[in-house]
Design a protein around this motif. Sequence first.
Motif, short mmCIF file in Angstrom:
data_model
loop_
_atom_site.label_atom_id
_atom_site.label_comp_id
_atom_site.label_asym_id
_atom_site.label_seq_id
_atom_site.Cartn_x
_atom_site.Cartn_y
_atom_site.Cartn_z
N PRO A 182 -41.45 58.00 27.92
CA PRO A 182 -41.96 56.63 28.09
C PRO A 182 -41.19 55.90 29.18
O PRO A 182 -40.07 56.30 29.55
N VAL A 183 -41.79 54.84 29.69
CA VAL A 183 -41.11 54.02 30.70
C VAL A 183 -40.53 52.80 30.02
O VAL A 183 -41.04 52.33 29.00
N SER A 184 -39.46 52.26 30.59
CA SER A 184 -38.81 51.09 30.01
C SER A 184 -39.66 49.84 30.21
O SER A 184 -39.90 49.08 29.27
N HIS A 185 -40.13 49.63 31.45
CA HIS A 185 -40.99 48.49 31.77
C HIS A 185 -42.03 48.95 32.78
O HIS A 185 -41.68 49.52 33.81
N VAL A 186 -43.29 48.69 32.48
CA VAL A 186 -44.38 49.17 33.32
C VAL A 186 -44.27 48.61 34.74
O VAL A 186 -44.40 49.33 35.73
N ARG A 187 -44.02 47.31 34.86
CA ARG A 187 -43.98 46.70 36.19
C ARG A 187 -42.86 47.29 37.03
O ARG A 187 -43.05 47.61 38.21
N ASP A 188 -41.68 47.45 36.42
CA ASP A 188 -40.56 48.01 37.17
C ASP A 188 -40.83 49.46 37.57
O ASP A 188 -40.43 49.91 38.64
N TYR A 189 -41.51 50.18 36.69
CA TYR A 189 -41.85 51.57 37.01
C TYR A 189 -42.80 51.63 38.20
O TYR A 189 -42.63 52.45 39.11
N VAL A 190 -43.79 50.76 38.22
CA VAL A 190 -44.79 50.79 39.30
C VAL A 190 -44.15 50.44 40.64
O VAL A 190 -44.35 51.13 41.64
N PHE A 191 -43.36 49.39 40.70
CA PHE A 191 -42.82 48.95 41.99
C PHE A 191 -41.56 49.69 42.40
O PHE A 191 -41.28 49.83 43.60
N GLY A 192 -40.77 50.15 41.44
CA GLY A 192 -39.51 50.77 41.79
C GLY A 192 -38.62 49.78 42.52
O GLY A 192 -38.75 48.55 42.39
N ASP A 193 -37.69 50.29 43.32
CA ASP A 193 -36.78 49.42 44.06
C ASP A 193 -37.28 49.11 45.47
O ASP A 193 -36.79 48.19 46.11
N ARG A 194 -38.27 49.89 45.97
CA ARG A 194 -38.67 49.75 47.37
C ARG A 194 -40.19 49.78 47.52
O ARG A 194 -40.75 50.69 48.13
N PRO A 195 -40.88 48.79 46.98
CA PRO A 195 -42.34 48.76 47.14
C PRO A 195 -42.72 48.38 48.56
O PRO A 195 -41.93 47.76 49.29
N TRP A 196 -43.94 48.73 48.93
CA TRP A 196 -44.47 48.36 50.24
C TRP A 196 -45.42 47.18 50.10
O TRP A 196 -46.21 47.11 49.16
N LEU A 197 -45.33 46.27 51.05
CA LEU A 197 -46.20 45.10 51.11
C LEU A 197 -47.03 45.20 52.39
O LEU A 197 -46.50 45.05 53.49
N ALA A 198 -48.32 45.48 52.24
CA ALA A 198 -49.18 45.71 53.40
C ALA A 198 -49.91 44.42 53.77
O ALA A 198 -51.13 44.30 53.62
N THR A 199 -49.14 43.44 54.22
CA THR A 199 -49.71 42.17 54.68
C THR A 199 -49.03 41.77 55.98
O THR A 199 -47.95 42.27 56.32
N ASP A 200 -49.66 40.85 56.70
CA ASP A 200 -49.11 40.41 57.98
C ASP A 200 -47.93 39.47 57.75
O ASP A 200 -48.03 38.53 56.96
N PRO A 201 -46.82 39.67 58.45
CA PRO A 201 -45.63 38.85 58.22
C PRO A 201 -45.76 37.40 58.71
O PRO A 201 -44.99 36.54 58.29
N ILE A 202 -46.71 37.13 59.60
CA ILE A 202 -46.95 35.75 60.03
C ILE A 202 -47.82 35.03 59.01
O ILE A 202 -47.52 33.91 58.57
N LEU A 203 -48.89 35.68 58.59
CA LEU A 203 -49.81 35.08 57.63
C LEU A 203 -49.22 35.06 56.22
O LEU A 203 -49.49 34.14 55.44
N ASP A 204 -48.39 36.04 55.92
CA ASP A 204 -47.87 36.20 54.56
C ASP A 204 -46.38 36.56 54.61
O ASP A 204 -45.99 37.69 54.31
N PRO A 205 -45.51 35.63 54.99
CA PRO A 205 -44.09 35.97 55.14
C PRO A 205 -43.42 36.27 53.81
O PRO A 205 -43.59 35.54 52.83
N TRP A 206 -42.69 37.37 53.77
CA TRP A 206 -41.95 37.75 52.56
C TRP A 206 -40.53 37.20 52.65
O TRP A 206 -39.83 37.42 53.63
N ARG A 207 -40.11 36.49 51.61
CA ARG A 207 -38.74 35.99 51.52
C ARG A 207 -37.94 36.99 50.71
O ARG A 207 -38.24 37.26 49.55
N GLY A 208 -36.94 37.57 51.31
CA GLY A 208 -36.19 38.64 50.69
C GLY A 208 -35.52 38.24 49.39
O GLY A 208 -35.19 37.07 49.17
N THR A 209 -35.30 39.22 48.53
CA THR A 209 -34.59 39.03 47.27
C THR A 209 -33.54 40.13 47.15
O THR A 209 -33.60 41.15 47.83
N SER A 210 -32.60 39.92 46.25
CA SER A 210 -31.57 40.93 46.02
C SER A 210 -32.05 42.03 45.09
O SER A 210 -31.39 43.06 44.94
#
Length: 409
Positions: A182-210
């Motif tokens: 079993p997985v501990s948490h579904v959301r954490d399992y899906v994204f892992g530590d390094r998910p990809w965000l396929a959006t434009d950085p001007i239209l959709d800027p990502w603000r980094g998190t730790s």
Amino acid sequence: MRVLLSTYGSRGDVEPLVGLVVQLQDLGTEVRVCAPPDEDFAQRLAGVGVSMVPVGQSARALTTAAPSSADLPRRAAELIAAQFEAVTAAAEGCDGLVATGVMPAAAGALSVAEKLGIPSVSVTFQQLTLPSPHRPPLAYPGRSFPPDVTDNRTLWELDAQSIDALFGEALDTNRASIGLPPVSHVRDYVFGDRPWLATDPILDPWRGTSDLDVVQTGAWIPPDDRPLPADLVAFLDAGTPPVYVGFGSMPMGVAKDAARVAIEAIRAQGRRALVGRGWADLALIDDLADCFAVGEVNQQALFTRVAAVVHHGGAGTTTTATRAGAPQVVVPQVVDQPYWAGRVAAMGIGAAHDGPVPTFESLSAALTAALTPQTRARAAAVAGTIRTDGAAVAATLLLGTIERPTDRS
């Protein structure tokens, strides 16, 4: 090398994969795609030489049916089981897997990759499902957050609990059937530590998190050289640029008069109207020559020839209209669409309609704002900043990940 792309969702979840397919093929990679069994999805993928592997039931039928929140766990269980069956067969002989689409579908696909021991990447086409201290999560239907809780980190913890309650049992049951823990948490399992965000950085800027090392590739814009239909070109050539109105994969069940309202509001601006039928089956309200209806069409080419685009605020449509330099009126319906409406307004490239149901008065006000010379000039300026290499960047990164696999967790 052979790669499997797996998704489940609307047209906005399938169209970006077309862009990635083309780039992977250019790099000599064989590609398979698992997607809902909708005919328009299959045709779109066939156009780039891919035979789609169908999974689950029709996305259009499911969207139109609008299942209740109480029915969501059962629907999710069916979808996860379908993913295990279809993806397991499709992944045979593959060297890597890309998982996207709704949360339970991605969890199922990633579990299959885990069982087969092949590298996998989790991708999202909008950032609102990625945990961030800078904003609250979206609430699932029937699972609203306590009104007295305002701390974003606490809300994201509640979000993880909701996802586990909705999808955890079904996912773990299917994982157990193929010998996975079993997985501990579904959301954490899906994204892992390094998910990809396929959006434009001007239209959709990502603000980094730790917490997450998000890889923002840029939007996956598929090449589209399909000519516009001759009758559509004749309509465009016959007068001033029309205002396009279409709601893509949205059924628009709460706004049955959307076509009438839109056409009347567009006419009141002294403009011609171009109606995109979409899943809402929008239709003309009369046979006057100032209106035209169109089905599936090359929006990249079309949006460069219109005065404005009235749409639902899907990530793909928003990006396409922005790239074309067309002023926008976003009438958001669900999920991430209010976010895209807000981005369009904040960037000065269009107007955000207040709520999902347009009236003549509300849409007229939004059109008045979007059709100003200032908005058009701003839209034209922003268009030149939108990246077009997102799919190429992703294809190169993906092949590098497959050649040098890392632990997703």
